[in-house]
Write an enzyme that holds these catalytic residues in place. Structure first.
Site, PDB file in Angstrom:
ATOM      1  N   SER A 108       0.815  -1.469  -0.195  1.00  0.00           N
ATOM      2  CA  SER A 108      -0.173  -0.027   0.171  1.00  0.00           C
ATOM      3  C   SER A 108       0.846   1.070   0.220  1.00  0.00           C
ATOM      4  O   SER A 108       2.387   0.942   0.537  1.00  0.00           O
ATOM      5  CB  SER A 108      -1.004   0.481   1.312  1.00  0.00           C
ATOM      6  N   HIS A 110       2.176  12.500  -0.844  1.00  0.00           N
ATOM      7  CA  HIS A 110       1.611  13.610  -0.573  1.00  0.00           C
ATOM      8  C   HIS A 110       2.641  14.221  -0.913  1.00  0.00           C
ATOM      9  O   HIS A 110       4.120  14.661  -1.318  1.00  0.00           O
ATOM     10  CB  HIS A 110       1.488  13.994   1.212  1.00  0.00           C
ATOM     11  N   HIS A 142      -3.061   7.546  -3.883  1.00  0.00           N
ATOM     12  CA  HIS A 142      -3.121   6.240  -3.063  1.00  0.00           C
ATOM     13  C   HIS A 142      -3.208   5.636  -3.493  1.00  0.00           C
ATOM     14  O   HIS A 142      -3.688   4.860  -4.804  1.00  0.00           O
ATOM     15  CB  HIS A 142      -4.346   6.066  -2.370  1.00  0.00           C
ATOM     16  N   ASN A 155      -2.677   0.335  -3.779  1.00  0.00           N
ATOM     17  CA  ASN A 155      -2.867  -1.121  -2.687  1.00  0.00           C
ATOM     18  C   ASN A 155      -3.410  -2.448  -3.193  1.00  0.00           C
ATOM     19  O   ASN A 155      -4.163  -1.779  -4.076  1.00  0.00           O
ATOM     20  CB  ASN A 155      -3.708  -0.112  -1.274  1.00  0.00           C
ATOM     21  N   THR A 156      -2.364  -3.464  -3.150  1.00  0.00           N
ATOM     22  CA  THR A 156      -3.148  -4.896  -4.092  1.00  0.00           C
ATOM     23  C   THR A 156      -3.182  -5.336  -2.962  1.00  0.00           C
ATOM     24  O   THR A 156      -1.852  -5.452  -2.128  1.00  0.00           O
ATOM     25  CB  THR A 156      -2.635  -4.520  -4.807  1.00  0.00           C
ATOM     26  N   GLY A 190      -4.666  -4.025  16.719  1.00  0.00           N
ATOM     27  CA  GLY A 190      -3.136  -3.926  17.220  1.00  0.00           C
ATOM     28  C   GLY A 190      -2.500  -3.932  15.733  1.00  0.00           C
ATOM     29  O   GLY A 190      -1.181  -4.506  15.945  1.00  0.00           O
ATOM     30  N   ASN A 242      -0.179  -2.346  12.871  1.00  0.00           N
ATOM     31  CA  ASN A 242       1.731  -1.276  12.891  1.00  0.00           C
ATOM     32  C   ASN A 242       0.836  -0.002  12.722  1.00  0.00           C
ATOM     33  O   ASN A 242       0.918   0.532  12.286  1.00  0.00           O
ATOM     34  CB  ASN A 242       2.593  -1.594  12.263  1.00  0.00           C
TER      35      ASN A 242
END
Lengths: 287, 287
Positions: free
Chosen positions: A106, A110, A120, A122-123, A270, A272
């Site tokens: 991901s 900016h 953005h 993401n895969t 929980g 990161n």
């Protein structure tokens, strides 16, 4: 595919998918560093930080704070474990068996210049008792409504359309619409940006073909976004335009913290925190 | 109080509560403008904007962007209508009859100086088939861990403790704990600030006494916070301290958008977005 005792075909793709996400990360980081080199003195460089997840697996954050890229984070991760009982009920194929495996990449960028759109992408591949791919990419012009923003969006969409068209006649229309619906701020009655594509739970019955599509989505990003950055990075801008960029970035924060499933899921279970919140813009104003 | 056919005693308090919230707003705004006058050239002034809610009622936002107060918003509202079916199920006394009435005041102040803590306060009366008061106030030092932050927090807590002690022997302990639990960021494993008090669903059986307590909570805020501001506003600070303040403000944004019930409820149910997001800090960094 109807033999319920057999593991999903995705099982066999785990090593290849893991390797692909890491290779894509390397190529994207190299392309972005090349742009930094073209951006003048003191070019930024990615800094990599590995993290581990107590229950199993982990990831690597790559972050660059540069001259063209004000802040860009590229995360890859391979995690495994068991969904919490609550979450398992909502997850595809995890109702009876909460074990999961997930790998993905991901990225959020900016940019210093308000003339260069944020982006953005993401895969991911997820394996429970089922297996599927998901991902996409979307562009956020910081000067929405301008001719330049329209041109950039058209170019970005065309790259994704070409990737989609190679894999499914209805993919582009379906995934573009999904993106528009997903990246929407109801409280502002505004789209987050200029869209792109978004897909999830992709399991056509041919895991290899779905993986090939996912790779093409990554290639489309790599082909399109750096070109957009190079086209816009030299354009001058005023302090007022910079100020407007910082205000528009607030919408990005609002979306990610109020609505983004990935962000909320990660933070509330929980994940990161540093890696997840790498998506936050470096500077934002709500004047 | 056991006659289920009778309206809650709060019904009769609607005019007095409405008037009290507006009067408190006036006194707070005057106290803050006095501080601006003491803060040097070009003092800020509150600007008031009224808004209406389609289903009934509305409010007035008062916002000041000044020299001491970088951005402070004080909202009062009186709204009425029917909760959505989903929400009614979660709301006290609205299971059978979704009609509600609510009035309150809410305030968030973000200060220019990192030496001056930010603050939040809110009190409200809500009437469904039941009636109750809620509210509180909490302080957010931007230099947590310093002696000054500790002093300010102790002073702020003492003011609320005195107000609590006049109304219930267990109020302070209970409402302080509630505040600490509520204003907590699990993903950071951090409290949002130095706490204060938080109470909700307060219906002791004597609505008049609960209203008196709520008034005292407002008085405690008015007595304590302006003093803290005046004590700290003249202290010098470095650019690094300002930078750290902007980063810490990110936690405030994260809390409000990820966890705050009022913010999420307001935004997701068609509340006044500008009034709700008045709580966002004027400038924030996630470096």
């Amino acid at each position: 595919m109807n033999d319920l005792s057999a593991p999903p075909a995705h099982e066999a793709l785990k090593p290849a998918a893991t390797a692909w996400f890491a290779a894509l990360r390397d190529r994207i980081c190299a392309a972005f560093e090349d742009i930094e080199d073209a951006g003048g003195a003191d070019p930024g460089r990615f800094v990599r930080t590995a993290w581990e997840r107590p229950e199993g697996g982990g990831g690597v954050m790559s972050v660059m704070r540069g001259q063209v890229f004000e802040k860009v984070g590229v995360n890859i991760s391979v995690v495994q474990g068991h969904f919490s009982a609550d979450f398992a009920r909502q997850m595809h194929g995890a109702g009876e068996n909460a074990a999961f495996w997930a790998a993905g990449i991901s990225l959020v960028a900016h940019m210093r210049s308000p003339k260069v759109p944020a982006v953005h992408m993401n895969t991911r591949m997820i394996v429970t008792t089922k297996g599927w791919f998901g991902g996409g990419g979307d562009l956020t012009p910081l000067q929405p409504g301008t001719a330049e923003a329209g041109e950039d969006a058209a170019f970005f969409h065309a790259a994704y359309k070409a990737a989609c068209d190679r894999h499914g006649a209805d993919y582009y229309e379906k995934f573009k619409k999904w993106c528009d619906e997903y990246f929407y701020l109801p409280h502002r009655k505004e789209p987050r940006g200029a869209g792109g594509i978004f897909y999830d739970y992709l399991d056509s019955g041919d895991a290899g073909a779905d993986f090939a599509f996912t790779r093409d989505v990554g290639e489309a990003f790599l082909a399109a976004y750096p070109q957009i950055v190079r086209r816009r990075m030299g354009e001058s801008f005023t302090p007022e335009e910079r100020e407007a960029q910082l205000v528009r970035r607030g919408r990005y924060v609002e979306f990610n913290l109020l609505y983004d499933r990935g962000t909320m899921f990660g933070l509330k279970t929980g994940g990161n925190t540093e890696a997840i919140l790498m998506s936050m813009p470096p500077e934002v104003k709500w004047p």
